[in-house]
Scaffold this active site. Structure first.
Site, short mmCIF file in Angstrom:
data_model
loop_
_atom_site.label_atom_id
_atom_site.label_comp_id
_atom_site.label_asym_id
_atom_site.label_seq_id
_atom_site.Cartn_x
_atom_site.Cartn_y
_atom_site.Cartn_z
N GLU A 48 -1.27 1.14 3.26
CA GLU A 48 -2.37 1.10 4.47
C GLU A 48 -2.55 2.62 5.09
OE1 GLU A 48 0.14 -1.01 4.10
OE2 GLU A 48 -0.65 -3.01 4.69
N CYS A 76 2.43 -4.24 7.82
CA CYS A 76 3.90 -4.15 8.87
C CYS A 76 3.21 -3.75 9.97
CB CYS A 76 4.62 -3.19 8.20
SG CYS A 76 4.11 -1.62 8.44
#
Ligand SMILES: [Zn+2]
Length: 149
Positions: A48, A76
């Site tokens: 990401e 996360c």
């Protein structure tokens, strides 16, 4: 989402972690990212974050409003924070954090740590020189021509 998943599968074949991400705007892919933690010796090189960096570079902007992220796994805490900082409009994810924990990527510890006060965290976290550190903040507050983000 199929492209994010395809990237995650491909990345395993290439020796990386099983994660891929795509950033799109108006149905068009702007940028992609895969997990490159071990390949780049960079603990922050999550799919990401890499996709956000590539999308910002591609668009020449430091924020990504008007864009969406498709990630092969629920992010996360670091990546979720990056998604908020990037002002992405929406997130779609494939695997969830429980699926990730089952294969050895357990974020639950970090999510729990974030909710604690600094003195309660496992990471020793002590405040130093707050009066000196405040100078940059007061300089920023008084700066007329700053770019807010
Ligand atoms: Zn991450």
């Amino acid at each position: 989402m199929r492209e994010a998943i395809r990237l995650s599968v491909e990345n395993v074949k290439n020796g990386g972690g099983p994660f891929g991400a795509v950033i799109a705007r108006n149905g068009e892919i702007v940028a992609t990212g895969v997990n490159r933690v071990t390949a780049d010796c960079d603990s922050t090189a999550h799919a990401e974050v890499n996709a956000i960096r590539a999308a910002c570079k591609a668009l020449g902007r430091f924020e990504l409003s008007g864009c969406e992220i498709y990630t092969s796994c629920e992010p996360c805490p670091m990546c979720l924070g990056a998604i908020y900082w990037a002002h992405l409009d929406r997130m779609y994810y494939g695997n969830d954090k429980n699926d990730a924990a089952r294969i050895g990527f357990d974020d639950a510890f970090i999510y729990k740590e974030i909710s604690l006060s600094p003195l309660q965290r496992r990471l020793v976290s002590l405040r130093l020189l707050p009066e000196e550190a405040a100078k940059a903040f007061s300089d920023w507050e008084g700066k007329e021509d700053k770019t807010r983000y």
